[in-house]
Write an enzyme that holds these catalytic residues in place. Structure first.
Site, PDB file in Angstrom:
ATOM      1  N   GLY A   1     -42.997  43.875   3.485  1.00 31.11           N
ATOM      2  CA  GLY A   1     -41.670  43.301   3.213  1.00 31.11           C
ATOM      3  C   GLY A   1     -40.643  43.523   4.296  1.00 31.11           C
TER       4      GLY A   1
ATOM      5  N   GLY B   1     -41.435  43.153   7.770  1.00 27.83           N
ATOM      6  CA  GLY B   1     -41.858  42.511   9.016  1.00 27.83           C
ATOM      7  C   GLY B   1     -42.650  43.424   9.931  1.00 27.83           C
TER       8      GLY B   1
ATOM      9  CB  SER C   1     -47.834  42.276  10.039  1.00 24.78           C
ATOM     10  OG  SER C   1     -47.044  41.303   9.401  1.00 24.78           O
ATOM     11  CB  ALA C   2     -43.715  39.837  12.442  1.00 23.27           C
ATOM     12  CB  ALA C   3     -42.330  44.731  14.180  1.00 23.17           C
TER      13      ALA C   3
ATOM     14  CG  ASP D   1     -42.049  37.709   8.464  1.00 23.20           C
ATOM     15  OD1 ASP D   1     -41.053  37.152   7.982  1.00 23.20           O
ATOM     16  OD2 ASP D   1     -42.870  38.340   7.776  1.00 23.20           O
TER      17      ASP D   1
HETATM   18  C1  MEV Z   1     -42.914  36.904   4.364  1.00 24.30           C
HETATM   19  O1  MEV Z   1     -42.164  37.856   5.088  1.00 24.30           O
HETATM   20  C2  MEV Z   1     -42.127  35.656   4.158  1.00 24.30           C
HETATM   21  C3  MEV Z   1     -42.836  34.549   3.365  1.00 24.30           C
HETATM   22  O2  MEV Z   1     -41.852  33.524   3.196  1.00 24.30           O
HETATM   23  C4  MEV Z   1     -44.041  34.006   4.075  1.00 24.30           C
HETATM   24  C5  MEV Z   1     -43.712  33.227   5.332  1.00 24.30           C
HETATM   25  O3  MEV Z   1     -42.592  32.792   5.499  1.00 24.30           O
HETATM   26  O4  MEV Z   1     -44.656  33.025   6.127  1.00 24.30           O
HETATM   27  C6  MEV Z   1     -43.236  35.014   1.982  1.00 24.30           C
END
Ligand code: MEV
Length: 304
Positions: free
Chosen positions: A95, A97, A99-101, A142
């Site tokens: 929740g 971010g 993984s993206a970071a 993200d």
């Molecule tokens: C996840 O951080 C956000 C979602 O909207 C998925 C996405 O945007 O790819 C749930």
């Protein structure tokens, strides 16, 4: 040795709805993952994941992380074995971010180690490739926050517009401690939307209304209004069934202590909630209340 960073993020409006082309608003937070990379002997990669983390997060994400690094290497045309160290002050949790970071930080560190001189646009695209391992078909919000930072208005497929607010504002993010699966949460919404199309169309229109009002309110620093809209956004996220009892509970705790608004954030079904708490005093009050209930509370700022 190459090094790179990626920011954590908080989605303030319209996670999930963003997957369907509805605008969303998110902000990088003042916490980052830092990666160091160097060439080494061996096959594929070696990783030392020293990020602080929610218990079980790293264990549960190990396969996703592996696939993600292989995707990043492929996207960057790197065949050599690399050794990666991950650290920084961003807690690896659902929740926020994480993984993206980590994808953005690794892409930047590889670019540095191999003298690829990639710009932020290119890093963002590679981070998006890496994110697919965690999310399936991510909207891109993200990795955009992780790469560029700042407060952003985001539309899937169209990219981002930076939103300017006068000063960074305090928030509290409360962690349910539940490691969630974003891919599953996104698929669940898709299935229910197909089944209950009329109901979902109405909810999706509401999401669109909320986010345009939120944009205006943020730009004019009308925090009371932003908070009210966050509450409304939480309500429709509950309606599409991506919240959970623990998230709802922490949202209530924050509101009772005077947060201007509170909602789940990110994929849901666990992970984090966010409360808008302008000023250090209110931030501390809300964070302490969450901690007293036995949950981890992160004090952060948006609009950095
Ligand atoms: C996840 O951080 C956000 C979602 O909207 C998925 C996405 O945007 O790819 C749930």
């Amino acid at each position: 040795m190459g090094s790179g960073y990626g920011y954590g993020k908080v989605i303030l409006f319209n996670e999930h709805f963003v997957v369907y082309g509805i605008p969303a608003i998110a902000s990088a937070i003042d916490k980052k993952t830092v990666a160091e990379v160097k060439r080494c002997d061996g096959k594929e990669f070696i990783i030392h994941d020293n990020r602080p983390a929610t218990p079980n997060y790293k264990e549960e994400k190990i396969e996703h992380q592996r696939e993600s690094i292989m995707r990043i290497k492929k996207a960057m045309g790197i065949d050599e074995c690399i050794e990666i160290w991950l650290h920084g002050d961003l807690r690896a949790s659902s929740g926020i971010g994480a993984s993206a970071a980590s994808c953005a930080s690794i892409a930047r560190a590889i670019s540095d180690e191999f003298d690829l001189n990639l710009d932020d646009e290119e890093i963002n695209e590679i981070a998006y490739e890496g994110e697919k391992a965690y999310h399936g078909n991510p909207s891109g919000i993200d990795n955009t926050c992780a790469t560029f930072g700042g407060l952003v208005w985001f539309i899937k497929g169209k990219g981002m517009e930076r939103l300017k607010i006068g000063e960074a504002v305090e928030i509290v993010m409360g962690d349910t401690g539940i490691v969630a699966n974003t891919k599953k949460a996104v698929e669940g919404v898709r299935e229910r939307r197909e089944k209950f199309r009329d109901k979902y169309d109405k909810i999706f229109s509401k999401a669109e209304e909320i986010v345009y009002e939120a944009k205006e309110s943020l730009i004019s620093a009308n925090w009371k209004k932003v908070g009210e809209l966050m509450d409304k956004n939480h309500e429709i996220l509950q309606q599409i069934e991506v919240s959970c009892n623990e998230l709802d509970f922490l949202v209530e705790v924050a509101r009772e202590k005077g947060a201007y608004g509170a909602k789940m954030t990110g994929g849901g079904l666990g992970g984090y909630m966010v409360a808008l708490t302008p000023g250090k005093e209110l931030q501390e009050k809300v964070a302490t209340a969450i901690e007293k209930e036995g949950f981890y509370a992160l004090r952060a700022k948006i609009g950095i």
